[in-house]
Design a protein around this motif. Sequence first.
Motif, mmCIF file in Angstrom:
data_model
loop_
_atom_site.group_PDB
_atom_site.id
_atom_site.type_symbol
_atom_site.label_atom_id
_atom_site.label_comp_id
_atom_site.label_asym_id
_atom_site.label_seq_id
_atom_site.Cartn_x
_atom_site.Cartn_y
_atom_site.Cartn_z
ATOM 1 N N ALA A 59 0.081 -8.419 -12.604
ATOM 2 C CA ALA A 59 0.815 -7.347 -13.784
ATOM 3 C C ALA A 59 2.414 -7.812 -12.631
ATOM 4 C CB ALA A 59 0.992 -5.963 -14.148
ATOM 5 N N ARG A 60 2.440 -7.918 -11.615
ATOM 6 C CA ARG A 60 3.351 -7.239 -10.590
ATOM 7 C C ARG A 60 4.301 -9.012 -10.436
ATOM 8 N NH1 ARG A 60 2.702 -6.466 -4.553
ATOM 9 N NH2 ARG A 60 1.518 -8.161 -4.655
ATOM 10 N N THR A 84 12.789 -0.701 -15.361
ATOM 11 C CA THR A 84 11.345 -0.171 -14.978
ATOM 12 C C THR A 84 11.213 0.143 -16.360
ATOM 13 O OG1 THR A 84 12.421 1.553 -13.946
ATOM 14 C CG2 THR A 84 10.913 2.145 -14.670
ATOM 15 N N ARG A 85 12.059 0.273 -17.526
ATOM 16 C CA ARG A 85 11.376 0.078 -19.057
ATOM 17 C C ARG A 85 9.946 -1.226 -19.150
ATOM 18 N NH1 ARG A 85 15.712 1.539 -21.322
ATOM 19 N NH2 ARG A 85 16.645 -0.320 -20.708
ATOM 20 N N ARG A 86 10.107 -2.678 -18.216
ATOM 21 C CA ARG A 86 9.825 -3.506 -18.576
ATOM 22 C C ARG A 86 8.702 -3.139 -17.976
ATOM 23 N NH1 ARG A 86 10.123 -8.596 -16.616
ATOM 24 N NH2 ARG A 86 11.733 -8.725 -15.200
ATOM 25 N N ALA A 87 8.499 -2.716 -16.651
ATOM 26 C CA ALA A 87 7.208 -2.364 -15.370
ATOM 27 C C ALA A 87 6.288 -1.499 -16.498
ATOM 28 C CB ALA A 87 8.669 -2.324 -14.156
ATOM 29 N N PHE A 141 0.277 5.601 -5.139
ATOM 30 C CA PHE A 141 0.248 4.748 -4.041
ATOM 31 C C PHE A 141 -0.504 3.320 -4.366
ATOM 32 C CE2 PHE A 141 2.104 8.270 -1.095
ATOM 33 C CZ PHE A 141 3.590 8.243 -0.783
ATOM 34 N N ALA A 142 -0.427 2.492 -4.247
ATOM 35 C CA ALA A 142 -0.997 1.120 -4.729
ATOM 36 C C ALA A 142 -2.516 1.175 -3.717
ATOM 37 C CB ALA A 142 -0.213 0.285 -4.981
ATOM 38 N N ALA A 173 0.478 -1.295 0.114
ATOM 39 C CA ALA A 173 0.326 0.036 -0.154
ATOM 40 C C ALA A 173 0.535 1.084 0.233
ATOM 41 C CB ALA A 173 -1.271 -0.107 0.826
ATOM 42 N N LYS A 174 2.080 0.989 0.865
ATOM 43 C CA LYS A 174 2.792 2.422 0.967
ATOM 44 C C LYS A 174 4.082 3.174 -0.117
ATOM 45 C CE LYS A 174 1.950 2.619 5.981
ATOM 46 N NZ LYS A 174 2.122 2.644 7.017
ATOM 47 N N LEU A 175 3.992 1.713 -0.831
ATOM 48 C CA LEU A 175 5.152 1.895 -2.285
ATOM 49 C C LEU A 175 4.217 2.409 -3.618
ATOM 50 C CD1 LEU A 175 7.048 0.011 -0.202
ATOM 51 C CD2 LEU A 175 7.666 -0.728 -2.241
ATOM 52 N N THR A 176 4.280 3.098 -4.351
ATOM 53 C CA THR A 176 3.451 3.907 -5.666
ATOM 54 C C THR A 176 3.265 2.716 -6.374
ATOM 55 O OG1 THR A 176 5.842 3.978 -6.396
ATOM 56 C CG2 THR A 176 4.923 5.985 -5.304
ATOM 57 N N VAL A 177 3.362 2.720 -7.746
ATOM 58 C CA VAL A 177 2.958 1.728 -8.366
ATOM 59 C C VAL A 177 3.412 0.587 -9.061
ATOM 60 C CG1 VAL A 177 1.420 0.882 -10.360
ATOM 61 C CG2 VAL A 177 0.377 2.575 -9.019
ATOM 62 N N ILE A 178 4.794 1.759 -9.483
ATOM 63 C CA ILE A 178 5.671 1.390 -10.124
ATOM 64 C C ILE A 178 6.417 0.572 -9.999
ATOM 65 C CG2 ILE A 178 7.037 3.766 -10.379
ATOM 66 C CD1 ILE A 178 7.017 1.682 -13.338
ATOM 67 N N GLU A 179 6.910 1.229 -8.336
ATOM 68 C CA GLU A 179 7.616 0.788 -7.180
ATOM 69 C C GLU A 179 7.090 -1.110 -7.075
ATOM 70 O OE1 GLU A 179 10.731 2.153 -7.326
ATOM 71 O OE2 GLU A 179 11.285 2.300 -5.154
ATOM 72 N N ASN A 180 6.137 -0.811 -6.592
ATOM 73 C CA ASN A 180 5.501 -2.223 -6.841
ATOM 74 C C ASN A 180 5.619 -3.215 -7.428
ATOM 75 O OD1 ASN A 180 2.230 -3.130 -4.876
ATOM 76 N ND2 ASN A 180 3.219 -1.206 -4.816
#
Lengths: 331, 309
Positions: free
Chosen positions: B189-190, B155-158, B174-175, B118-125
């Motif tokens: 996706a993750r 990051t590109r792949r994400a 934030f997720a 939850a407290k990480l951004t979508v891209i960090e997830n």
Amino acid sequence: MNWAYIFEFAITQALGPTAVVYALAAIGLNIHFGYTGLLNFGQAGFMAVGAYGTAASVVTFGIPLWAGLLVGLLATVVLALILGVPTLRLRADYLAIATIAAAEILRRIFQSVTFSDTFGGSTGLSGFARDFYALNPYTETVSLGFISFRNTTAWVLTVGWGLVLLSCLIVWAATKSPWGRVLKSIREDEDAVRSLGKNVYWYKMQALILGGLFGGLGGIVLILSQSAAVPTDFATNTTFFAWACLLLGGAARVWGPVVGAIIFWFLLNFLGEFFSQMTRGADPILPTWLMTETQASLIRFIILGLGLMLLMIFRPQGIFGDRRELAIDAR
Amino acid sequence: MPADTNATTTGPAALQGLATEPGVPKPDPILVGDKIKRSFGGLTAVDVAHIEVQRGAITALIGPNGAGKTTLFNLLTGFDKPDSGRWSFNDKSLDGVPAFKVARRGMVRTFQLTKVLAKLTVIENMRLGATGQRGEKFLSALFRPLWKSQEDEITRRADDLLARFTLDAKREDFAGSLSGGQRKLLEMARALMVDPELVMLDEPMAGVNPALKQSLLGHVKSLREDGRTVLFVEHDMDMVRDISDWVIVMAQGEIVAEGTPAQVMADERVIDAYLGAHHDTDLTELDEEAVQAEAEAELDQEEEVKKDD
């Protein structure tokens, strides 16, 4: 009422060796709790092991101070392993119980008569810091505007704040990296991290070791600053002062514990000196039926505790924390 | 993935014409389990004699509440330990292999109750999902140049995956601020960031609004088109009928039937499992003993449901 002195005294303390010690201890707790979500209620134990590892090596076993420092830091790693191996696979609260118990056990061992030949019993150990002060470049009192430090204190502070800076740099680099991302993810949800192929147990162990090392460093600075290792310095209130520093400054922020430690020691000493002056002398400002001099030395803890409670209610993220991160939890 | 040299032994097509017996051997299994048993106290949650999952196909695992589907998932992925049993993935045994190693071998799961960080951004997830990251080792983590290039590639792949799962607009959020359906998408996706061969989805449709359901269905199908194998637990029969190549039915911890969606839905044993064996019999014709036994079985099942919840 001497306001100038109150401020001078409080600021001197807020930048003094004690603040350095608690800043380092709180940096360690920040790795544990702020980033990884580990509840370590025995930071005093890590500090004690670092301190006594160093002091006993030099005083009892006669090895040079630099080697003693290595022994002290190595001892904190060993303590982290001993505590971590059985508890890190379990829920977070088990580590909390194990650490608080371990810290008390350690303090009692260092204090015990049985081991007084090695650890000096309740009088502790001294005479290990000579090599450290031999390196002191300051020969006179160092003055910083309206506050000043004796040359020995100035040397402790130079090394101490240098270590704080270095520690913050390491924390900054580590937590901004993919390694730090794994820690933060473990704090959020262990199973999710496990399902993505990360060895959660090993990461928690690394966090416990790293945070414990910062705590051990704090213990070493403490005993160097007073040239003595005394068991009472490592009681449970030491752990909880460090926690107060961390929560005050804001967990999961690189500078949070450092600013927290400075503010905590400023407030504690400011309030202490304030009430001491209010109740001092034959005709005190506060009437004795309201508060005596003995009570004055304790009232600061009451007020500070109240302040911490209000902080947790109205600004639970601490001074530096990110409100948005916390708001997500409120659902 | 092995090359499609023989159309009759690989992929979903090979499943046509197989027997519908529980534990029927598949022509090209990616996951094989034997005598997997797990009980909680006196209650046997899972007792699977034999299970095979066909490579390159979408297999659904269905069954009434408390049938042991999620428990079986937990066992297969190393999140729970069985009392006894063996299972292997790509012919390599997974006995006592911890969950994180199972994931590294290419078998990645999602959760019934989504576990976004939850407290990480979508891209960090998303970035977290990538395996073999140099920056995840403490010493190299301290020196950014050592992992910067790899991080950029991750990051590109994400970003590609986020675009595919229509989450690119949420990249920096934030997720924890995502809706239930978006969380399901993010989790899927993750999981793909790990680049798994077998994706195990635990109730991917639970709590997803109908508008998102269609796109989610499409995403699950696209996993098969990528050449991945999918095993999912689901209650939504429309979804099961729509996308699965093969259906395994569990009831009270055992596999009771298998088959294509059409076969399974006509199967007596499946109807019994869902509706009770006597759903179309007049109860007055049954002797009292049978009714008593029925009631007891039902009670057991309810207990199991509580356990599962």
